[in-house]
Scaffold this active site. Sequence first.
Site: not given
Ligand code: NAD
Length: 325
Positions: A32, A76, A149, A153
């Site tokens: 990360d 986000g 977004y 996806k």
């Molecule tokens: P989050 O933002 O907490 O985690 C995503 C992580 O990706 C972050 O820690 C960020 O630092 C890392 N990241 C971003 N750009 C990066 C880069 N260039 N290099 C390395 N790391 C990088 O989000 P989350 O809620 O934990 O979501 C995880 C996944 O699930 C994501 O792909 C998100 O799109 C997907 N998702 C989440 C939800 C939800 O409700 N939380 C819903 C639909 C999809």
Amino acid sequence: MKTALVCGAGGFIGSHLVKRLKQEGVWVRGADLKFPQFSPTAADDFVKCDLRDPVSCRTVVDRKFDEVYQLAADMGGAGYIFTGENDADVMHNSALINLNMLEACHRRNVKRLFYSSSACIYPERNQLDPNNPNCVEESAYPAAPDSEYGWEKLFSERLYLAFQRNYGIEARIARFHNIFGPEGAWNDGKEKAPAAICRKVAETPEGDQILIWGDGSQTRSFLYIDECLEGVARLMRSDWTGPVNIGSEEMVSINQLAHLVMDVAGKKVRIKNVPGPLGVRGRRSHNQLIFEKLGWRPSQTLRAGLAKTYPWIAARVDLAASRAR
Ligand code: NAD
């Protein structure tokens, strides 16, 4: 010993996933841009790197992992993905990560690859009625997501499926629907509705007012983090190859969500609905496919998940207030 790589291991779902994999006895590498914000990583090895860089991806994928979980994304809540201000970054950054990770995994002959897609891929036209949204997996096409977004996806889902078709990658694709729980974003502009509402209720004195975006009748379903991880584990170790929803079918309006949080908090505040970034009018997971294929459905109510999440956020609010004094 089984080995796994978790990309996005510094984020909300990724950091919880690492803990779960460790409990299962797996050797885990996390990758990360940042370490987890709220507790030390449970990973055996953690590479702080930018996965937009193909060399970083190859460095991280330095062996044939048994399982790779790709959760890293620029994302986000509504305040981040629906204002339009971050569209270029969201599309560019997340697409690069997925392109690079697939290439790096293919080079190392990694087979089993999990990808976290989103409910945001579903067409807006099926989510105009807040009481009757349609998020059946096959309704994704003809495609018309309401955000960039969602488009990224959808593109990446297709990318994983293309690598599956052409290069033997075994892609496992989940469309997450609003995952929430402790140790998620709560005050940095990337928080989602459950965390934002918990924070507002915790910060606001009894009887005062909180602001809720929209008219409050927009609907969503929310899934507690532990339930999500159970769904991910079952999907990853199954033979099912198509994208599948991982979410809850318990749909509430955003104002109802606020009332549930107030119940859990034991506190009454007034709701003022104000204009704000919103997304679709209604959305709810449809779980027939995942139940049929994996026998999975959520085991607990939204209220039970909020009862575990609210105290964690309220403690952060108290801590921030005591520091400010
Ligand atoms: P989050 O933002 O907490 O985690 C995503 C992580 O990706 C972050 O820690 C960020 O630092 C890392 N990241 C971003 N750009 C990066 C880069 N260039 N290099 C390395 N790391 C990088 O989000 P989350 O809620 O934990 O979501 C995880 C996944 O699930 C994501 O792909 C998100 O799109 C997907 N998702 C989440 C939800 C939800 O409700 N939380 C819903 C639909 C999809």
